[in-house]
Design a protein around this motif. Structure first.
Motif, PDB file in Angstrom:
ATOM      1  N   UNK A 113       0.835  -1.196   0.000  1.00  0.00           N
ATOM      2  CA  UNK A 113       0.000   0.000   0.000  1.00  0.00           C
ATOM      3  C   UNK A 113       0.878   1.258   0.000  1.00  0.00           C
ATOM      4  N   UNK A 114       1.926   1.208   0.812  1.00  0.00           N
ATOM      5  CA  UNK A 114       2.835   2.354   0.896  1.00  0.00           C
ATOM      6  C   UNK A 114       3.489   2.634  -0.470  1.00  0.00           C
ATOM      7  N   UNK A 153       0.982   4.123  -3.059  1.00  0.00           N
ATOM      8  CA  UNK A 153       0.700   5.558  -2.904  1.00  0.00           C
ATOM      9  C   UNK A 153       1.926   6.384  -3.271  1.00  0.00           C
ATOM     10  N   UNK A 154       3.099   5.901  -2.877  1.00  0.00           N
ATOM     11  CA  UNK A 154       4.311   6.695  -3.123  1.00  0.00           C
ATOM     12  C   UNK A 154       4.586   6.861  -4.614  1.00  0.00           C
ATOM     13  N   UNK A 155       4.136   5.904  -5.431  1.00  0.00           N
ATOM     14  CA  UNK A 155       4.370   6.023  -6.875  1.00  0.00           C
ATOM     15  C   UNK A 155       3.603   7.185  -7.490  1.00  0.00           C
ATOM     16  N   UNK A 195      -0.123   4.499   8.097  1.00  0.00           N
ATOM     17  CA  UNK A 195       1.107   4.241   7.348  1.00  0.00           C
ATOM     18  C   UNK A 195       1.810   5.574   7.093  1.00  0.00           C
ATOM     19  N   UNK A 196       3.109   5.498   6.891  1.00  0.00           N
ATOM     20  CA  UNK A 196       3.875   6.717   6.595  1.00  0.00           C
ATOM     21  C   UNK A 196       4.482   6.609   5.207  1.00  0.00           C
ATOM     22  N   UNK A 197       4.273   7.626   4.406  1.00  0.00           N
ATOM     23  CA  UNK A 197       4.847   7.691   3.060  1.00  0.00           C
ATOM     24  C   UNK A 197       6.016   8.674   3.130  1.00  0.00           C
ATOM     25  N   UNK A 198       7.211   8.190   2.917  1.00  0.00           N
ATOM     26  CA  UNK A 198       8.356   9.105   2.932  1.00  0.00           C
ATOM     27  C   UNK A 198       9.150   9.034   1.627  1.00  0.00           C
ATOM     28  N   UNK A 199       8.625   8.334   0.657  1.00  0.00           N
ATOM     29  CA  UNK A 199       9.268   8.281  -0.659  1.00  0.00           C
ATOM     30  C   UNK A 199       8.220   8.614  -1.710  1.00  0.00           C
ATOM     31  N   UNK A 200       8.582   9.479  -2.609  1.00  0.00           N
ATOM     32  CA  UNK A 200       7.667   9.837  -3.682  1.00  0.00           C
ATOM     33  C   UNK A 200       8.427   9.952  -4.988  1.00  0.00           C
ATOM     34  N   UNK A 201       7.842  10.621  -5.910  1.00  0.00           N
ATOM     35  CA  UNK A 201       8.503  10.828  -7.198  1.00  0.00           C
ATOM     36  C   UNK A 201       8.635  12.329  -7.450  1.00  0.00           C
TER      37      UNK A 201
END
Lengths: 380, 441
Positions: free
Chosen positions: A284-285, A288-290, B30-36
């Motif tokens: 899931x992480x 979303x990060x994509x 949840x934690x999102x710490x990587x993106x584009x």
């Protein structure tokens, strides 16, 4: 001689005769071409050879004749005169002509004070069947930065999150095959590549410049204390003491203690059922990060962490109206708004086909709080 | 025994899992710490002409907006050929599904009308996936001659709403236009829109001119001219085309001027008796004050946006380095410590960074660092890069890049402060020494 042998001999004889005098050794002469050859002198040959040599390059190219510099004084203004009534005062000619100053710069007409417009009519949500069009190819694919570097996909490969080969229908196949377009993730680097660092090797920079000399061999481990061994085997005291046994028993104890401690909370009301595994959470992480694109965020917004709440339907799709910012830290109200909008876009975009979550654990992921922390994305 | 322990461990883990499951109170976290980091796709269909005379502007304005946004490197236009639905009316409801299908995350629609010489531009921005408007719609009215400025203003508004920081499209650049061979180069001041449009010349090429600098309000330009045979500072009123010499005294060389943020004071370098130091001058009264008195060369001063400090270059340590001192002079603090020589520092309009030129191992770089010298980052590398200037929002840097050889020429380039989106700026001739104006009012 038997009749069969005679027939065989006659047949073989005819066959050999046909091969020798017939098909394999045709009597017609092979076609050939005739070329006219002319004799030339050594001087002519030398001249021809020189023509094929590369042109001689002089060490310094001859300077090009620069066009005459246009005298700027009578230079026509590229812009027509602006409307005088708007904002800027009418340019006043200097009292004495200045030989240095060339042309009256034309001030651009200034727009009036902007007027806010009423909102457009809300479009009612109408389900429609629209073709799924792959995103347009980027002008500079290597400009994309993603957590994991992605190599440039093959030409004519559609951009998609997953990589899959092309499947074409096989001719003559009995069963009908599903046609599948070749897809691959978009090319990406895991850092910002600038003109200054584009030649640098990531591996080289990550590796230590020199390796340390191995240290002397460590002393043998001391035998386990007696009391640890005893604690490790309360059920079967005759079992010989072993180091792994001690660790395992400790883990068992810890797990039991944790389970018992958790049991105290077993009566908590919601949510119930098995939890998501770490792998399911990571999936899931990653999903979303994509879609979490921070490339267009301001510096202030990149210093802002937002916590966004969202509710999902049972098919894993986010309910757009449920998305809300719960908290923000680190930036101004405006920055938090931009950061929240980028997070919201990420949830909606990557969740439009439903997140891949186990349906049997719906109670666990129906409501999610996602913390978007851009700390690692500030300077990639 | 091992089997027993394994079974016990498995059972305990199951119990623990069940316990943990039961222990999860509230929503999943949840934690999102990587993106584009990639350009944001947007669509800007041609604006709708509401009068017949507006037809010629409807497409042109949309094209300028697309050029502005895509030129930042932060946005990527979804081409018209990919659009599924057409915008037929400015107030018509937006078919979000059609724009989602082509992955346009932002949509800009607009309408243009012309009444005599009056041009009216209306626009709205949409967050396609959130299915709502990006702020409220705006309307600009001006003359038809100013249609490019109105397009830039729309771009500024859209940029600001998506990124959260102000734009830089409705701004101008003053620079030194260069023509002729390298050993006989003719230089004159020119001014243009930030994107290279509307070039106009401010001086002729009779005398060498250098280093133009905008005033904080963009209505005046300081520059150095060799008209008298030695460098002197001139101030030119861009609107009235009147210029004035800021005299430092007969036969005294003065150069590298820069306006203070209040627009009333100028700080510059002056060479006297073989020594170059920094001075300040009140433009109205001509009163001067000496800011440095070292036996070394001090030059290229630049104010912090709050007007309290000055960054400059000096060779007082034996090599050219950057220093920061209080605006009234006093003890200077060295901030550059890397290898090579540093010069032409310019304080960011946001106040958080200093851009500079660096020369190291035969290469020139444009770089940025924090105001205390930390977090130095080089953005470019070439045969000769120099003279950075900041966009009004502190996000982009423009500079001069000169190519090698006797036929080499100087051109303007721009780069994002992350080092991305390095590209040339279109000018009709060679160009150097750019100075970016503030946003026009």
């Amino acid at each position: 001689m038997q009749t069969g042998t005679k027939i065989s001999l006659a047949g073989h004889g005819l066959l050999m005769g046909w091969v020798v005098f017939g098909a394999w050794f045709p009597s017609e002469p092979l076609p050939f071409e005739v070329q006219q050859v002319a004799l030339i002198s050594a001087e002519q040959f030398e001249k021809l050879s020189q023509q094929r040599q590369a042109p001689q390059v002089s060490p310094e190219p001859a300077p090009l004749n620069e066009p005459e510099a246009v005298q700027p004084a009578p230079e026509p203004a590229p812009q027509p005169d602006p409307e005088p009534e708007i904002t800027r005062p009418e340019p006043v000619a200097p009292a004495e002509p200045d030989p240095q100053v060339a042309v009256l710069p034309e001030p651009q007409p200034e727009p009036d004070v902007p007027v806010e417009l009423p909102s457009a009519v809300e479009e009612p949500e109408v389900p429609s069947l629209v073709p799924q069009v792959a995103p347009e190819a980027q002008q500079r694919p290597s400009d994309r930065v993603a957590p994991v570097p992605v190599a440039r996909p093959e030409p004519d490969t559609a951009v998609a999150e997953i990589e899959q080969p092309e499947v074409a229908p096989e001719e003559g196949a009995e069963t009908e095959q599903e046609v599948q377009e070749a897809t691959a993730p978009e090319e990406a680097s895991d850092r910002i590549v600038t003109e200054e660092n584009e030649g640098e090797e990531l591996v080289a920079s990550a590796a230590p410049a020199a390796s340390l000399r191995p240290r002397t061999r460590p002393a043998r481990p001391q035998p386990q204390p007696e009391e640890v061994v005893e604690a490790a085997q309360p059920a079967e005291p005759e079992q010989p003491a072993e180091e792994p046994a001690a660790d395992t028993s400790s883990a068992v104890e810890d797990a039991l203690a944790e389970a018992l401690a958790g049991g105290a909370d077993a009566e908590a009301p919601e949510p119930s059922g098995p939890p998501l595994t770490l792998g399911e959470k990571d999936a899931l992480r990653v999903a979303v990060s994509q879609c979490w694109n921070v490339g267009s965020l301001s510096t202030d917004a990149l210093n802002t962490t937002v916590v966004v709440g969202v509710s999902l339907s049972e098919d894993g799709k986010p309910d757009g109206s449920s998305i809300r910012m719960l908290t923000s830290t680190g930036g101004s109200v405006s920055a938090a708004k931009q950061a929240y909008e980028a997070a919201r876009r990420a949830i909606i975009r990557c969740g439009r086909n439903g997140f891949n979550l186990p349906p049997e654990k719906y109670a666990q992921w129906r409501d999610i709080e996602m913390t978007f922390n851009p700390e690692r994305m500030r300077i990639k | 025994m091992r089997n027993f322990l394994a079974a016990l461990l498995f059972g305990a883990s199951a119990l623990a899992g069940a316990g943990a499951a039961a222990a999860q109170n509230g929503p999943l976290r949840i934690e999102i710490d990587q993106g584009v980091i990639e350009p944001l796709p947007y669509a800007v269909p041609d604006f709708i002409p509401e009068t017949s005379a507006a037809s010629e502007f409807a497409n042109q304005i949309a094209r300028v907006i697309a050029s502005d946004l895509s030129g930042t490197g932060l946005f990527r236009e979804v081409p018209a050929s990919a659009h599924i639905s057409k915008v037929t009316g400015f107030d018509n409801p937006v078919k979000y599904a059609d724009w989602k299908a082509v992955n346009a995350q932002a949509l800009i629609t607009g309408a243009v009308s012309v009444n005599g010489n009056r041009l009216t531009v209306r626009f709205r921005g949409y967050d396609v996936f959130a299915e709502n408007e990006l702020g409220t719609g705006l309307q600009f009215t001006g003359t038809t001659e100013g249609w490019r400025r109105m397009a830039h203003k729309v771009s500024d508004a859209i940029y600001s709403r998506i990124t959260g920081e102000s734009g830089y499209f409705d701004s101008r650049v003053v620079y030194v236009s260069e023509s002729g061979p390298k050993n006989d180069r003719r230089k004159r001041l020119a001014i243009m829109d930030y994107d290279g449009a509307n070039v106009q010349y401010l001086t002729n090429s009779a005398a060498l001119v250098l280093a133009p600098r905008f005033s904080p309000t963009g209505d005046r330009v300081l520059y150095t001219s060799y008209e008298s045979g030695f460098p002197q500072i001139h101030v030119l009123d861009v609107g009235k085309v009147q210029r004035k010499i800021l005299s430092s005294g007969d036969g005294i060389m003065s150069f590298a001027p820069r306006f203070a943020p209040d627009g009333r004071t100028v700080v510059y370098s002056q060479t006297q008796g073989g020594n170059t130091d920094l001075y300040s001058m009140d433009i109205a009264t001509g009163a001067k004050a000496r800011l440095t008195s070292a036996p070394s060369i001090e030059t290229a001063p630049s104010f912090s946006p709050d007007g309290s400090q000055i960054v400059f270059e000096s060779d007082r340590s034996g090599s050219q380095q950057l220093y920061v001192m209080p605006v009234g002079g006093g003890e200077a603090r060295r901030i550059s410590f890397g290898k090579g020589r540093y010069g032409t520092p310019v304080w960011s309009p946001r106040g958080d960074m200093i851009a500079f030129t660096k020369q190291n191992k035969g290469r020139f770089h444009i770089g940025v660092m924090r105001t205390d010298g930390s977090e130095e980052r080089l953005l470019t590398a070439s045969f000769l890069d120099e003279g950075p200037t900041w966009a009004p929002n502190g996000r982009v840097i423009m500079f001069t890049r000169e190519s090698q050889g006797s036929t080499g020429r100087a051109l303007l380039y721009s780069v994002d402060i992350t080092g991305r989106n390095l590209k040339p700026v279109k000018t009709p001739d060679g160009a150097s020494d750019p100075a970016w104006s503030p946003l026009q009012q």
